[in-house]
Design a protein around this motif. Structure first.
Motif, PDB file in Angstrom:
ATOM      1  N   PHE A 188       0.834  -1.209   0.000  1.00 47.78           N
ATOM      2  CA  PHE A 188       0.000   0.000   0.000  1.00 47.78           C
ATOM      3  C   PHE A 188       0.867   1.257   0.000  1.00 47.78           C
ATOM      4  CE2 PHE A 188      -2.086   3.351   2.508  1.00 47.78           C
ATOM      5  CZ  PHE A 188      -3.209   3.577   1.720  1.00 47.78           C
ATOM      6  N   PHE A 189       1.830   1.352   0.941  1.00 44.50           N
ATOM      7  CA  PHE A 189       2.642   2.556   1.055  1.00 44.50           C
ATOM      8  C   PHE A 189       3.645   2.700  -0.094  1.00 44.50           C
ATOM      9  CE2 PHE A 189       1.272   2.323   5.535  1.00 44.50           C
ATOM     10  CZ  PHE A 189       0.861   3.643   5.703  1.00 44.50           C
ATOM     11  N   SER A 190       3.993   1.615  -0.747  1.00 45.23           N
ATOM     12  CA  SER A 190       4.959   1.701  -1.848  1.00 45.23           C
ATOM     13  C   SER A 190       4.403   2.450  -3.048  1.00 45.23           C
ATOM     14  CB  SER A 190       5.397   0.291  -2.283  1.00 45.23           C
ATOM     15  OG  SER A 190       4.333  -0.406  -2.907  1.00 45.23           O
ATOM     16  N   GLN A 191       3.092   2.676  -3.075  1.00 45.14           N
ATOM     17  CA  GLN A 191       2.507   3.408  -4.196  1.00 45.14           C
ATOM     18  C   GLN A 191       2.674   4.920  -4.066  1.00 45.14           C
ATOM     19  OE1 GLN A 191       1.622   1.647  -6.884  1.00 45.14           O
ATOM     20  NE2 GLN A 191       2.434   0.043  -5.533  1.00 45.14           N
ATOM     21  N   ILE A 192       3.229   5.393  -2.946  1.00 45.31           N
ATOM     22  CA  ILE A 192       3.598   6.811  -2.853  1.00 45.31           C
ATOM     23  C   ILE A 192       4.698   7.037  -3.887  1.00 45.31           C
ATOM     24  CG2 ILE A 192       4.561   8.619  -1.380  1.00 45.31           C
ATOM     25  CD1 ILE A 192       3.443   7.084   1.036  1.00 45.31           C
ATOM     26  N   ARG A 375       1.351   5.612 -18.544  1.00 49.04           N
ATOM     27  CA  ARG A 375       0.018   6.161 -18.299  1.00 49.04           C
ATOM     28  C   ARG A 375      -0.305   6.228 -16.823  1.00 49.04           C
ATOM     29  NH1 ARG A 375      -5.742   3.388 -19.523  1.00 49.04           N
ATOM     30  NH2 ARG A 375      -7.072   5.195 -19.144  1.00 49.04           N
ATOM     31  N   GLU A 376      -0.927   7.325 -16.395  1.00 52.38           N
ATOM     32  CA  GLU A 376      -1.370   7.491 -15.023  1.00 52.38           C
ATOM     33  C   GLU A 376      -2.890   7.615 -14.982  1.00 52.38           C
ATOM     34  OE1 GLU A 376       0.903  10.826 -13.511  1.00 52.38           O
ATOM     35  OE2 GLU A 376       2.242   9.428 -12.512  1.00 52.38           O
ATOM     36  N   ILE A 377      -3.483   6.925 -14.038  1.00 55.18           N
ATOM     37  CA  ILE A 377      -4.935   6.924 -13.895  1.00 55.18           C
ATOM     38  C   ILE A 377      -5.301   7.735 -12.660  1.00 55.18           C
ATOM     39  CG2 ILE A 377      -6.981   5.483 -13.586  1.00 55.18           C
ATOM     40  CD1 ILE A 377      -5.308   3.156 -14.788  1.00 55.18           C
ATOM     41  N   GLN A 378      -6.152   8.733 -12.851  1.00 50.43           N
ATOM     42  CA  GLN A 378      -6.563   9.589 -11.736  1.00 50.43           C
ATOM     43  C   GLN A 378      -7.496   8.827 -10.803  1.00 50.43           C
ATOM     44  OE1 GLN A 378      -5.357  12.761 -11.680  1.00 50.43           O
ATOM     45  NE2 GLN A 378      -6.238  13.257  -9.692  1.00 50.43           N
ATOM     46  N   VAL A 379      -7.121   8.770  -9.524  1.00 51.90           N
ATOM     47  CA  VAL A 379      -7.942   8.108  -8.511  1.00 51.90           C
ATOM     48  C   VAL A 379      -8.303   9.153  -7.455  1.00 51.90           C
ATOM     49  CG1 VAL A 379      -8.086   6.262  -6.808  1.00 51.90           C
ATOM     50  CG2 VAL A 379      -6.759   5.920  -8.900  1.00 51.90           C
ATOM     51  N   PRO A 380      -9.550   9.576  -7.389  1.00 54.17           N
ATOM     52  CA  PRO A 380      -9.936  10.669  -6.468  1.00 54.17           C
ATOM     53  C   PRO A 380     -10.060  10.203  -5.019  1.00 54.17           C
ATOM     54  CG  PRO A 380     -11.853   9.884  -7.652  1.00 54.17           C
ATOM     55  CD  PRO A 380     -10.683   9.114  -8.208  1.00 54.17           C
ATOM     56  N   PHE A 386      -5.199  11.220  -6.620  1.00 50.21           N
ATOM     57  CA  PHE A 386      -4.035  10.341  -6.576  1.00 50.21           C
ATOM     58  C   PHE A 386      -3.909   9.666  -7.926  1.00 50.21           C
ATOM     59  CE2 PHE A 386      -2.255   6.094  -5.968  1.00 50.21           C
ATOM     60  CZ  PHE A 386      -1.034   6.421  -5.397  1.00 50.21           C
ATOM     61  N   LYS A 387      -2.705   9.715  -8.510  1.00 52.74           N
ATOM     62  CA  LYS A 387      -2.477   9.130  -9.825  1.00 52.74           C
ATOM     63  C   LYS A 387      -1.865   7.748  -9.673  1.00 52.74           C
ATOM     64  CE  LYS A 387      -2.023  13.538 -12.272  1.00 52.74           C
ATOM     65  NZ  LYS A 387      -1.142  14.395 -13.106  1.00 52.74           N
ATOM     66  N   ASN A 389      -0.244   4.463 -11.319  1.00 51.91           N
ATOM     67  CA  ASN A 389       0.477   3.983 -12.486  1.00 51.91           C
ATOM     68  C   ASN A 389       0.533   2.463 -12.419  1.00 51.91           C
ATOM     69  OD1 ASN A 389       3.460   3.082 -13.473  1.00 51.91           O
ATOM     70  ND2 ASN A 389       2.613   4.670 -14.800  1.00 51.91           N
ATOM     71  N   LEU A 390       0.081   1.791 -13.476  1.00 54.97           N
ATOM     72  CA  LEU A 390      -0.040   0.334 -13.448  1.00 54.97           C
ATOM     73  C   LEU A 390       1.315  -0.360 -13.328  1.00 54.97           C
ATOM     74  CD1 LEU A 390      -2.861  -0.257 -16.104  1.00 54.97           C
ATOM     75  CD2 LEU A 390      -3.033  -0.274 -13.607  1.00 54.97           C
ATOM     76  N   PHE A 391       2.331   0.193 -13.991  1.00 57.00           N
ATOM     77  CA  PHE A 391       3.657  -0.424 -13.883  1.00 57.00           C
ATOM     78  C   PHE A 391       4.194  -0.279 -12.456  1.00 57.00           C
ATOM     79  CE2 PHE A 391       8.338  -0.012 -14.081  1.00 57.00           C
ATOM     80  CZ  PHE A 391       8.636  -1.310 -14.486  1.00 57.00           C
ATOM     81  N   ARG A 392       4.014   0.920 -11.878  1.00 58.23           N
ATOM     82  CA  ARG A 392       4.457   1.142 -10.501  1.00 58.23           C
ATOM     83  C   ARG A 392       3.736   0.176  -9.553  1.00 58.23           C
ATOM     84  NH1 ARG A 392       3.676   6.666  -9.779  1.00 58.23           N
ATOM     85  NH2 ARG A 392       1.587   6.390  -8.962  1.00 58.23           N
TER      86      ARG A 392
END
Length: 489
Positions: A188-192, A375-380, A386-387, A389-392
């Motif tokens: 969870f925190f690694s997505q920062i 690509r970044e997906i906006q997550v409100p 919060f954006k 990224n699928l690779f991240r």
């Protein structure tokens, strides 16, 4: 805060932002309110945020093994070795901070990562070797922190069990579920996205480190009072209690444990890259942060390590708060171990951000047109959004899963800590900073300063080899009796 540390600006911004970046790159950034001299968003870090990052990285699980380490070396050598490592770490960190910019310390070209600094000052096989050692050490630290966090969560469960069923009850519990819990939290925190956005987590983690260190210190003082005297000896654990060969191996492993407790040079440049632009120069701010953080951690280390040894003498546990030298008050032990877990959640992220950023930058350069990577997906989730990224998400989650599985197979806290400290100390804390500083400052070969720097490096190499040998011996001994995924003793 703005996105300023490692792993930043890999994704395209708005047309207006692109135009401003272009003007910066053409030397028109003088009056920019949003961008630094390199076209990146303005850095906002200060001496205090840098100190928080360092303290988060340094006062980690290593502090808990120091009572055991001093127990192997004794009242004379133990504190002396600890002080020696603190001085070496401070000195080489000061050398390394001067390598953040190539040339002038206020206007020279920035080196965003440890690897960038090595690449700018050294060449050839040294760069490749540094990259391998740095990222291998980060992987090792992630494994070590997962082990330490699971032990602390396990200790909470066992402390409550001992309180209810008595100290003679073995309270056998498996550490595997707790490693999985920690791994899920780290996913969870690694997505920062980057370093600058985890400042709040670093500050929280630093507060937690002081919390459990203070509790350990307080319990040690209470135990010394209860014992009506100080335990321990001038030379450490006696031959007879252990064999002469075990005494040697354990003393060498203690060197590795102490080295690990001071290890943070591999992320120093990344931390420095979060500091706001001059004046004063980033190097001056970083040196001040290093003084504050190393002095603070050394004071805590001396107090916790020495008081733990004074309380338990030769029987000092390998992990002061989870080795059950203390059983009561159980609720205070629970608070301390919970603080350790929270701290290690933050420390894991502080250490792993450089590796995360390196892989993501490489992937974007390798496949610049891949939507999966860029690509970044906006997550409100929050007001600012919060954006995702699928690779991240995929790569960082896979990394956490891999380190968690390895942790389940090798849960030897002291031996792993000692080995990590040993293999990372000389190359990353001493050798590369010394070599880069010599090149950066154009120090003449065979001059008195050059000779002194080389002698320092040689002495630390000898210590590293010896400490690694001691830790390997400990791991081999543990593997003879260990059964993976079994319950704790």
């Amino acid at each position: 805060m703005g996105e300023n540390g490692v792993g930043k600006n890999y994704y395209q911004g708005s047309a207006a932002a692109a135009m401003e970046v272009s003007s910066v790159e053409h030397g028109q950034a003088g009056g920019s309110k949003c961008y630094d001299d390199d076209g990146r968003l303005k850095r906002t870090g200060t001496m205090w945020t840098a100190s928080a990052h360092i303290i988060t990285a340094v006062i980690g699980s290593g502090v808990l093994s120091l009572a055991w380490a001093i127990g192997q070396l004794g009242w004379v050598a133990g504190p002396a070795v600890m002080l020696l490592f603190s001085l070496v770490t401070y000195y080489t960190s000061s050398l390394l901070s001067d390598c953040y910019r190539s040339g002038d310390e206020t206007t020279g070209k920035r080196n965003y990562t440890y690897m960038d600094a090595v690449n700018a000052n050294l060449s050839g096989i040294k760069v490749q070797l540094c990259g391998f050692l740095q990222y291998a050490n980060i992987v090792g630290v992630a494994i070590g922190y997962t082990i330490a966090a699971s032990i602390s969560m396990l200790a909470i469960k066992r402390a409550n069990c001992f309180h209810v069923k008595g100290h003679v009850n073995p309270c056998h519990i498996s550490s595997t579920p707790y490693m999985i819990i920690f791994g899920v939290a780290e996913i969870f925190f690694s997505q920062i996205p980057d370093f600058d956005q985890i400042s709040w987590l670093s500050i929280l983690a630093a507060i937690m480190s002081f919390t459990y260190s203070t509790i350990g210190l307080g319990l040690g003082i209470v135990q010394v009072v209860a014992n009506k005297g100080v335990k321990g000896s001038l030379t450490g654990i006696s031959i007879g209690v252990v064999t002469p060969m075990d005494k040697v191996w354990r003393s060498l492993q203690a060197f590795g444990d102490i080295a690990f407790a001071y290890s943070y040079s591999l992320i120093l440049i990344e931390i420095q890259d979060t500091i706001r632009a001059p004046p004063p120069s980033e190097a001056k701010v970083m040196r001040r942060a290093t003084v504050v953080s190393v002095a603070t951690t050394t004071l805590f280390y001396m107090l916790c390590g020495c008081m733990g040894y004074a309380a338990f003498g030769d029987n000092a546990p390998g992990n002061l708060l989870t080795g059950f030298g203390f059983y009561e008050p159980f609720w205070l032990l629970d608070i301390a171990n919970a603080a350790i877990v929270v701290h290690l959640v933050g420390a894991y992220q502080v250490y792993c951000q450089p590796l995360f950023a390196f892989v993501e930058k490489w992937a974007q350069q390798r496949w610049p047109k891949s939507g999966f990577i860029t690509r970044e997906i906006q997550v409100p989730l929050v007001s600012s959004g919060f954006k995702l990224n699928l690779f991240r998400l995929t790569w960082r989650s896979a990394f956490v899963v891999a380190t968690t599985v390895v942790s389940m197979l090798l849960p030897f806290f002291n031996d792993v800590v000692g080995f990590l400290g040993a293999i990372g100390f000389w190359p990353l804390t001493v050798y590369f900073p010394v070599e880069m500083y010599i090149v950066q400052k154009k120090i003449p070969k065979w001059s008195s300063q050059w000779v002194c720097l080389q002698l320092l490096s040689l002495a630390c190499l000898i210590i590293t080899i010896a400490a690694a040998a001691g830790s390997i011996a400990g791991i081999m001994s543990d593997l003879k009796v260990y059964k993976p995924f079994s319950t704790t003793d």
